[in-house]
Design an enzyme around this catalytic site. Structure first.
Site, short mmCIF file in Angstrom:
data_model
loop_
_atom_site.label_atom_id
_atom_site.label_comp_id
_atom_site.label_asym_id
_atom_site.label_seq_id
_atom_site.Cartn_x
_atom_site.Cartn_y
_atom_site.Cartn_z
N ASP A 68 45.15 31.20 40.43
CA ASP A 68 44.23 32.12 41.13
C ASP A 68 43.04 32.77 41.50
OD1 ASP A 68 46.92 33.66 41.00
OD2 ASP A 68 46.53 34.47 39.00
N GLY A 116 47.11 38.79 31.42
CA GLY A 116 46.51 39.89 32.96
C GLY A 116 45.27 38.53 33.24
N ALA A 172 45.73 34.42 27.60
CA ALA A 172 47.39 34.05 27.71
C ALA A 172 47.73 34.84 29.49
CB ALA A 172 48.49 34.14 27.27
N LYS A 173 48.33 33.84 30.46
CA LYS A 173 48.53 34.84 32.17
C LYS A 173 49.17 36.21 31.33
CE LYS A 173 49.22 34.52 36.08
NZ LYS A 173 48.63 34.55 37.10
N ARG A 174 50.41 35.95 30.80
CA ARG A 174 50.84 37.36 30.87
C ARG A 174 50.33 39.03 30.34
NH1 ARG A 174 52.15 36.67 24.58
NH2 ARG A 174 52.08 34.06 24.99
#
Ligand code: GLU
Length: 281
Positions: free
Chosen positions: A247, A241, A237-239
């Site tokens: 991106d 990192g 998950a993006k959270r």
């Protein structure tokens, strides 16, 4: 004809795990001469952001995954969800509830896939207080339908056990519908014959199968695919990192090469595919 779907929620950017889900759904359809649909699960107006939707379109194009027809938006289908809610109420299968999370946690005696199982406090409540959510009386619903089965392509035939969630909320107090009701109605409306999604939602299919029986909806086959996980085994998950697809796109990475690497199950260092997140199937 086989029809699959990718159904992202625009409350954050897509990451590699979503790309894998989209590749699987796309390729399963194309390998079998079917159609691949895109549905934007933007029912949660407070968390959904239109700018993510624009990015999703660009991300999918960058990955080389084109979808058939127009993208569907849950926010355009609220009347359909409300109508199904009224139908279930008329069948006497929904009841209003205003219990808070803290009250449920304090009274619950069992833990289900989504946390403490609702202990049934309001099950016999007749009058709907202001601002209530509506729960499905799962035992009454299963008594009405009798035993149900569903088929996962990988895991085989499953006896439906929606009871593992307890009495799920179908109409939320803050939103027109819950995920379970909206996704089930949408898969039927979009003519999805093969519901493709991650293994983390495997157990939700028990509830969806029950809703299909109650609402006379066609019954698809399911394909729950593995999930990309971090070295600690947690879902990517993006959270935590991992760079988002946007991106990577802006950094000049090649989307087609990424899609091909995912197809060949080649993942960036430290990332692997788990076939059994949360112990399912
Ligand atoms: N909208 C859900 C998500 O982004 C997927 C739901 C589904 O595929 O049924 O995780």
């Amino acid at each position: 004809m086989i029809v699959t779907r990718f159904a992202p929620s625009p409350n954050g950017p897509l990451h590699l795990g979503h790309a894998y889900a989209a590749v699987v759904a796309h390729d399963l359809a194309y390998e079998r001469g079917g159609a691949f649909r895109l549905r934007i699960e933007d029912i949660d107006g407070a968390r959904s952001r239109p700018e993510f939707v624009e990015e999703f379109f660009q991300d999918l194009e960058w990955l080389g995954l084109s979808w058939d027809g127009e993208a569907a938006f849950q926010s355009h289908r609220l009347a359909r969800y409300a109508g199904a809610g009224e139908r279930l109420k008329a069948m006497g299968l929904l009841y209003p509830c205003r219990c808070t999370r803290a009250e449920i946690a304090a009274a619950a005696t069992e833990i289900g896939p989504d946390g403490p199982i609702y202990p049934g406090t309001c099950r016999h409540r007749a009058v709907a207080p202001e601002g209530a959510a509506w729960r499905l009386d799962v035992t009454a619903a299963m008594n009405r339908t009798g035993p149900l089965e569903w088929l996962d392509e990988g895991a085989g035939p499953q006896a439906a056990t929606p009871q593992i969630f307890g009495d799920v909320v179908l109409l939320r107090k803050d939103l027109p519908a819950s995920y379970h009701l909206a996704a089930t109605l949408d898969d039927a409306a979009d003519g999805i014959t093969l519901v493709t999604r991650g293994m983390d939602l495997f157990r939700s299919s028990h509830v969806h199968r029950l809703l299909q029986a109650l609402l006379d909806l066609p019954v698809p086959v399911w394909h729950h695919h593995g999930l990309l996980v971090e070295p600690d085994g947690r879902k990517l998950a993006k959270r935590r990192g991992s760079p988002s697809l946007a991106d990577r796109r802006r950094a000049g990475e090649g989307g087609l090469a990424i899609a091909d690497a995912l197809r060949a199950q080649r993942f960036p260092a430290g990332i692997s595919l788990s076939q059994a997140l949360n112990g399912t199937p």
